[in-house]
Motif scaffolding. Structure first.
Motif, PDB file in Angstrom:
ATOM      1  N   LYS A   1      69.119  75.528 124.554  1.00 18.20           N
ATOM      2  CA  LYS A   1      67.694  75.677 124.298  1.00 18.20           C
ATOM      3  C   LYS A   1      67.456  75.524 122.809  1.00 18.20           C
ATOM      4  N   ALA A   2      66.364  74.834 122.481  1.00 24.50           N
ATOM      5  CA  ALA A   2      65.962  74.664 121.089  1.00 24.50           C
ATOM      6  C   ALA A   2      64.452  74.809 121.020  1.00 24.50           C
ATOM      7  N   ALA A   3      63.952  75.312 119.890  1.00 23.60           N
ATOM      8  CA  ALA A   3      62.506  75.518 119.767  1.00 23.60           C
ATOM      9  C   ALA A   3      62.038  75.197 118.359  1.00 23.60           C
ATOM     10  N   ASN A   4      60.815  74.747 118.263  1.00 22.21           N
ATOM     11  CA  ASN A   4      60.104  74.622 117.000  1.00 22.21           C
ATOM     12  C   ASN A   4      58.804  75.389 117.143  1.00 22.21           C
ATOM     13  N   VAL A   5      58.439  76.121 116.097  1.00 13.89           N
ATOM     14  CA  VAL A   5      57.213  76.921 116.107  1.00 13.89           C
ATOM     15  C   VAL A   5      56.294  76.393 115.019  1.00 13.89           C
ATOM     16  N   PHE A   6      55.039  76.160 115.379  1.00 12.61           N
ATOM     17  CA  PHE A   6      54.056  75.606 114.448  1.00 12.61           C
ATOM     18  C   PHE A   6      52.805  76.480 114.434  1.00 12.61           C
TER      19      PHE A   6
ATOM     20  N   HIS B   1      55.552  68.601 112.675  1.00 11.92           N
ATOM     21  CA  HIS B   1      56.966  68.293 112.779  1.00 11.92           C
ATOM     22  C   HIS B   1      57.689  68.893 111.592  1.00 11.92           C
ATOM     23  N   TYR B   2      59.009  68.964 111.708  1.00 16.04           N
ATOM     24  CA  TYR B   2      59.856  69.392 110.604  1.00 16.04           C
ATOM     25  C   TYR B   2      60.752  68.272 110.119  1.00 16.04           C
ATOM     26  N   ASP B   3      60.979  67.281 110.955  1.00 15.91           N
ATOM     27  CA  ASP B   3      61.881  66.190 110.621  1.00 15.91           C
ATOM     28  C   ASP B   3      61.282  64.908 111.182  1.00 15.91           C
TER      29      ASP B   3
ATOM     30  N   GLY C   1      45.176  79.067 113.211  1.00 12.35           N
ATOM     31  CA  GLY C   1      46.003  80.259 113.151  1.00 12.35           C
ATOM     32  C   GLY C   1      46.832  80.519 114.391  1.00 12.35           C
ATOM     33  N   ASP C   2      46.479  79.883 115.515  1.00 13.38           N
ATOM     34  CA  ASP C   2      47.332  80.028 116.699  1.00 13.38           C
ATOM     35  C   ASP C   2      48.714  79.501 116.370  1.00 13.38           C
ATOM     36  N   ARG C   3      49.718  80.144 116.931  1.00 12.30           N
ATOM     37  CA  ARG C   3      51.092  79.671 116.785  1.00 12.30           C
ATOM     38  C   ARG C   3      51.554  79.168 118.133  1.00 12.30           C
ATOM     39  N   ILE C   4      52.231  78.033 118.130  1.00  7.25           N
ATOM     40  CA  ILE C   4      52.797  77.511 119.371  1.00  7.25           C
ATOM     41  C   ILE C   4      54.288  77.286 119.184  1.00  7.25           C
ATOM     42  N   ALA C   5      55.018  77.564 120.236  1.00  4.89           N
ATOM     43  CA  ALA C   5      56.462  77.300 120.272  1.00  4.89           C
ATOM     44  C   ALA C   5      56.702  76.256 121.344  1.00  4.89           C
ATOM     45  N   VAL C   6      57.290  75.154 120.943  1.00  4.28           N
ATOM     46  CA  VAL C   6      57.678  74.109 121.896  1.00  4.28           C
ATOM     47  C   VAL C   6      59.170  74.341 122.151  1.00  4.28           C
ATOM     48  N   VAL C   7      59.487  74.687 123.388  1.00  6.20           N
ATOM     49  CA  VAL C   7      60.863  75.044 123.743  1.00  6.20           C
ATOM     50  C   VAL C   7      61.449  73.947 124.642  1.00  6.20           C
ATOM     51  N   LEU C   8      62.545  73.372 124.194  1.00  4.32           N
ATOM     52  CA  LEU C   8      63.259  72.330 124.921  1.00  4.32           C
ATOM     53  C   LEU C   8      64.525  72.934 125.508  1.00  4.32           C
ATOM     54  N   THR C   9      64.735  72.700 126.791  1.00  2.00           N
ATOM     55  CA  THR C   9      65.970  73.098 127.465  1.00  2.00           C
ATOM     56  C   THR C   9      66.639  71.829 127.967  1.00  2.00           C
ATOM     57  N   VAL C  10      67.914  71.628 127.585  1.00  2.00           N
ATOM     58  CA  VAL C  10      68.664  70.461 128.076  1.00  2.00           C
ATOM     59  C   VAL C  10      69.942  70.943 128.733  1.00  2.00           C
TER      60      VAL C  10
END
Length: 191
Positions: A108-113, A88-90, A182-191
């Motif tokens: 659309k909003a995304a977080n990448v981890f 998480h970031y927040d 090392g894998d990167r994932i992007a969780v993309v939310l569309t509202v």
């Protein structure tokens, strides 16, 4: 506001000027304790942010019938050991504003981890919804390059739904997704 009982009741809709926290209630709090009488008894006990010198040592009573309450948020937490890792970031979730869409539009909003463990299984995602009555869709992308949606889709179908209330939501995935360090994932939310 009736200072004698630290009792607040607004009989007309007004714009609140700050946030407070409801910490208790009294279904029998007399309607007669308010300067302007509400239609019935009952009040929320509220912790204010104005310090201990305001109200009853920093608390006041807000009628159940108050018209100035514009909305609320409730948090249901999970045990901290439910998941091995939480990215998480927040910690509290972004609950201030979404920008860039007119009413009825799409945001659309995304977080990448980046995965830290040698082998991890993604079991759930969470996201904040700051407005009520929203349709949402969540897709997860693996190893995006620049644009969060440029990676490989990890869900055969996006998770879709509708939420009546604002808040922070956690959704369990139907099947855990295996990831490596090392894998990167992007969780993309569309509202």
């Amino acid at each position: 506001y009736n200072a004698e009982y630290a009792a607040h009741y607004a009989d007309k809709a007004t714009t609140p000027d700050h946030a407070v926290t409801i910490v208790g209630w009294d279904d029998d709090f007399p309607k007669e304790n308010f300067k302007v009488q509400p239609p019935g008894d009952g009040a929320w006990q509220v912790r204010n942010s104005w310090g201990k010198d305001h109200g009853q040592k920093g608390y006041f009573w807000l009628s159940y019938y108050d018209e100035s309450m514009s909305g609320g948020r409730a948090y249901n937490a999970v045990a901290p050991d439910k998941y091995d890792h939480i990215y998480h970031y927040d910690k509290a979730g972004m609950l201030d504003s979404y920008v860039g869409a007119e009413e009825g539009g799409v945001i659309k909003a995304a977080n990448v981890f980046t995965i830290q463990g040698e082998e991890e299984y993604l079991k759930a995602v969470s996201f904040p919804l700051i407005y009520s009555n929203l349709k949402y869709s969540v897709q997860i992308y693996k190893n995006p390059q620049g644009n969060p949606e440029s990676g490989t889709e990890l869900l055969e179908e996006p998770i879709q739904g509708y939420k009546k209330n604002s808040g922070i939501y956690a959704l369990d995935l139907a099947e855990p997704i295996r990831l490596e360090k090392g894998d990167r994932i992007a969780v993309v939310l569309t509202v």
